[in-house]
Structure formats: C-alpha cells, structure tokens
Scaffold this motif. Structure first.
Motif, mmCIF file in Angstrom:
data_model
loop_
_atom_site.group_PDB
_atom_site.id
_atom_site.type_symbol
_atom_site.label_atom_id
_atom_site.label_comp_id
_atom_site.label_asym_id
_atom_site.label_seq_id
_atom_site.Cartn_x
_atom_site.Cartn_y
_atom_site.Cartn_z
ATOM 1 N N VAL A 37 0.547 8.487 9.613
ATOM 2 C CA VAL A 37 -0.124 8.010 8.400
ATOM 3 C C VAL A 37 -1.566 8.517 8.466
ATOM 4 N N ASP A 38 -2.273 8.448 7.346
ATOM 5 C CA ASP A 38 -3.667 8.882 7.308
ATOM 6 C C ASP A 38 -4.502 7.748 6.717
ATOM 7 N N LEU A 39 -4.954 6.861 7.615
ATOM 8 C CA LEU A 39 -5.682 5.680 7.143
ATOM 9 C C LEU A 39 -7.042 6.046 6.565
ATOM 10 N N PRO A 80 -11.993 0.971 2.904
ATOM 11 C CA PRO A 80 -12.083 -0.014 3.997
ATOM 12 C C PRO A 80 -11.275 -1.277 3.729
ATOM 13 N N ALA A 81 -11.293 -1.766 2.490
ATOM 14 C CA ALA A 81 -10.553 -2.997 2.186
ATOM 15 C C ALA A 81 -9.053 -2.735 2.293
ATOM 16 N N ALA A 82 -8.615 -1.587 1.805
ATOM 17 C CA ALA A 82 -7.187 -1.247 1.849
ATOM 18 C C ALA A 82 -6.718 -1.099 3.296
ATOM 19 N N ARG A 83 -7.605 -0.527 4.109
ATOM 20 C CA ARG A 83 -7.251 -0.358 5.532
ATOM 21 C C ARG A 83 -7.020 -1.712 6.178
ATOM 22 N N GLN A 84 -7.907 -2.653 5.881
ATOM 23 C CA GLN A 84 -7.754 -3.995 6.454
ATOM 24 C C GLN A 84 -6.480 -4.664 5.943
ATOM 25 N N GLY A 136 -6.432 -0.875 -2.035
ATOM 26 C CA GLY A 136 -5.837 -2.066 -1.422
ATOM 27 C C GLY A 136 -4.928 -2.831 -2.363
ATOM 28 N N ARG A 137 -4.632 -2.249 -3.550
ATOM 29 C CA ARG A 137 -3.683 -2.924 -4.448
ATOM 30 C C ARG A 137 -2.277 -2.763 -3.883
ATOM 31 N N LEU A 138 -1.488 -3.830 -3.988
ATOM 32 C CA LEU A 138 -0.143 -3.830 -3.408
ATOM 33 C C LEU A 138 0.897 -3.880 -4.517
ATOM 34 N N THR A 139 1.856 -2.951 -4.458
ATOM 35 C CA THR A 139 2.944 -2.949 -5.435
ATOM 36 C C THR A 139 4.266 -3.071 -4.695
ATOM 37 N N LEU A 140 5.075 -4.046 -5.088
ATOM 38 C CA LEU A 140 6.404 -4.216 -4.491
ATOM 39 C C LEU A 140 7.355 -3.227 -5.176
ATOM 40 N N ALA A 184 -3.861 -10.777 -0.259
ATOM 41 C CA ALA A 184 -4.127 -9.992 -1.482
ATOM 42 C C ALA A 184 -2.924 -10.149 -2.399
ATOM 43 N N PRO A 185 -3.130 -10.056 -3.730
ATOM 44 C CA PRO A 185 -1.995 -10.217 -4.643
ATOM 45 C C PRO A 185 -1.023 -9.033 -4.580
ATOM 46 N N VAL A 186 0.221 -9.311 -4.940
ATOM 47 C CA VAL A 186 1.256 -8.260 -4.954
ATOM 48 C C VAL A 186 1.806 -8.178 -6.372
#
Ligand code: TXA
Ligand code: MG
Length: 359
Positions: free
Chosen positions: A77-79, A84-88, A195-199, A216-218
């Motif tokens: 992967v390429d963090l 920074p927020a997405a990495r966390q 850092g947005r999360l999509t299911l 974080a919201p999904v």
C-alpha cells in the motif's frame, strides 16, 4: 480432480511449495474459501483469472498477516497518498478489526502488479482470522491474492469439497479447514485521501461497527458516479446455475392470480425448490402449490442470524445440485435480528443470487 488435504504440517508444506511454484491452492478463511496465489507475482495472479474465468476488470484482494505500516514498507500500500487524518483512520481500522472479515481499499503501492488490482490505483488488503490461512501466510511471508474460490459469478464455497467441485484440476490442492465460520465474504471499505469511508460490499462487519472502529462515518456505495465502486459488485452474482427467482410474497400468502402465474412458470420444470425462512412456512408448501413436485427448505428456523449467514451458501449450493430445476426464495423476513447490519448483508447476497418475480 484436485485433492483435499487435512491441514497437517506436510500438507501445509505442500501448499507453500505449490504457491512458490506459481500454482493455485484452495485456502480456508473465516469468510469463504479463497483461491490463493502469490499476489505480487503477475504470472501467478494471471492463473487465478484463468481458473475462475474472472473478467480482467475485477481486482483481487491481498491477504496478509502484517499491519498497515509493514505493508507500506513492503510497497503493498502507499500510505503517503493518504492525508494525515485518513492515515490515522486506516490505521485504526486495521488495528481494531484485523485479523477479521474486513477488507480495506487503500492507495496501491509500487510492488503490486497491475493485474492484481485490474489496473486500479487502489488495492484491497485484509488479514484473515483463520488459523490455516495464517499458517500459510506466515510461512510464505508475502501477500497472497485470494478471491473466493468459485468460478466467476457463482456461489462462493464454504467447504473444501465445494472448492474441489467448483474448480477440479484448476487448483493444485485444497486445504481442508472445515466449514467457514462466517460464511459470507468480507466487508469491503474504501478509504479515500481525506479519510472518507465508503462501504463497497456489506459483510458481517456492519457499517456501524466499522464507523466505531474508525471513529469516522461510513457511507454506503451508491449509484452516484462520484462514489468509489467495487468492480466485482455486479448486480447478478453469487448465483446458482438453475433459474432462481425472488418472490415478493410467501407462497402460503399468495393470491390466486399469483399462484396461477407461478404455476405457469413452473409448468415446464421437473421439480421446484423453495427457500423459506421459517419451518412452518416450509411445511405449508406442497406439490399442490405449484403443480409440480416441490421441496421446501427452511434455513434459520431458530432465528439465528450468524448460523443463517454461515449456512446460506451451502444451502444454495445444495439446492443447485438437487433434482430441482427451478428455485424460488420467499422474501427475507422483516428483520427481527438485533444485528440489522448482518440482515443487510444477507439481503444483498440474496438479491444478487436471484431474479425478481414477477419479471
Ligand atoms: O472474504 C473475502 O473477502 C474472500 C476471502 C477469500 O478472503 N475473498 C473475496 O474476494 O471475496 P473476491 O475477489 O471474490 O471479492 C473481492 C471484492 C470484489 O467485489 C472486488 O471487485 C472488490 O472486492 N475489490 C477488490 N479490490 C478492490 C479495489 N481496489 N477497489 C474496489 N473494489 C475492490
Ligand atoms: Mg467472489
């Protein structure tokens, strides 16, 4: 025919040798059996696509026992392409949910061949929670690509024998881990650079659980072209070979017009099978209902969602191999599950396995 092996030390060593040669093995995971190959080796990965007749646009998941930072160091992967927020967020998800049935879709690192990700600049990774998968992964010490070990578009196997039945000589050997304890494929979550999360694919890990782990919201993937999508989530999938219709009503509650329509549907067939959700509903189905011999199968008669998920694919596979040449499913019950998320994943798989009736 391929051979199915109990997971002895010798069988594990054979499996590892087969992988190192570039061959494919059937590997139990907690979700479903995988068709595994060396995931960073394009020639091995090409054999997966060929064995499954998988379209080249559908990316594979990499399996690992490493944490995210080790994957970053290995170029998987390429963090650095995440903020920074997405990495966390990604780290929290990996630390809190792995090993387990959650796949993270992250920026792809330079070590991953195009073929593994079907050319996408993201890669799916997960750490399976299964002792045999982990033994093999630890012995190989490199990521294994492993889609579900079915031919493309068919039901995912949850037993070693189902893998052998599906793939025959297309797989060098199958390690037998018994029935997969989860029974549905992992949830797939895309983490974007903000850092947005999509299911992308629902699983036994629900959106709420994932949101709690991530802090974080999904959001759930929609038809909006802006949201990321899983190339493999085509509408019809996980399907038996014989026609399989989803009914909008229980047979015992069907109107006369509905029954006339169903008898016309059934007339050219030898035998029907109906998937019901309560034993009493299955007991109500007789040959008189559809006018042809009919078997009714109830899964989850006791209202156990975890057992329902574990048994769904095995039941579909049994029905597909039975005498029945017409399959019907009664509507999935309005959920009484404490765990609405699991019901959501089950409905998703049923919808993909069936055609709506009436058309
Ligand atoms: O539980 C599981 O995930 C099982 C076991 C064997 O680990 N594997 C599995 O793999 O279900 P497969 O290939 O049958 O399904 C992977 C799904 C597909 O829908 C694919 O399109 C999606 O994940 N996927 C993989 N990489 C992706 C990516 N980079 N972006 C979006 N979707 C991806
Ligand atoms: Mg699959």
């Amino acid at each position: 025919m391929t051979s199915v092996h109990a997971p002895t030390d010798a069988a594990i060593a054979d499996a590892v040798a087969a992988l190192l040669r570039g061959d494919l093995i059937g590997l139990p995971t907690e979700t479903v059996y995988g068709l595994a190959a060396m995931g960073l080796d394009a020639e091995s990965v090409a054999r997966i696509y060929a064995a499954k007749d998988r379209p080249a646009f559908n990316p594979l998941i990499l399996h690992t026992t490493c944490g995210l930072d080790a994957l970053d160091e290995q170029g998987v992967v390429d963090l650095s392409r995440l903020g920074p927020a997405a990495r966390q967020t990604a780290r929290r998800l990996a630390e809190r949910s792995w090993p387990g049935p959650l796949t993270l879709v992250l920026p792809r690192g330079p070590a991953v061949p195009d073929l593994t990700t079907a050319g996408l600049d993201t890669v799916g990774v997960r750490h399976p929670d299964h002792p045999i998968a982990r033994r093999v992964l630890n012995a190989i010490d490199r990521p294994l690509a492993a889609p579900s070990a079915n031919r493309s578009g068919r039901i995912s196997p949850t037993t070693a024998q189902a893998v052998a039945d599906e793939l025959g000589d297309r797989v060098a050997l199958v390690l037998d881990g018994g029935i997969c304890p989860v029974g549905l494929e992992s949830a797939v979550v895309h983490v974007d650079s903000a850092g947005r999360l999509t299911l992308l694919r629902p699983g036994v890990r629900t959106a709420d659980e994932i949101a709690a782990w991530a802090d974080a919201p999904v959001v759930t993937a929609t038809k909006d072209p802006e949201t990321p999508r899983s190339p493999g989530m085509t509408a019809r999938h996980y399907a038996p070979e014989v026609p399989f219709y989803a009914l909008p009503f229980r047979l015992s509650q069907a109107s006369e017009i509905d029954i006339d329509g169903l008898r016309a549907l059934a007339a050219p067939h030898r035998r029907a099978a109906v998937l019901c959700w309560e034993q009493a509903h299955a007991d109500a189905v007789t040959a008189a209902t559809l006018g042809i011999p009919t078997d009714a199968v109830a899964i989850d008669p006791l209202g156990d969602p975890v057992a329902t998920a574990r048994g769904l694919y095995a039941t579909l596979r049994d029905l597909d191999r039975s005498e029945a040449d017409l399959l019907l499913a009664e509507p999935f019950p309005p959920t009484t599950f404490a765990d609405e998320g699991l019901a959501y994943a089950l409905r998703d798989r049923l919808r993909r396995a069936t055609t709506p009736w009436p058309p």
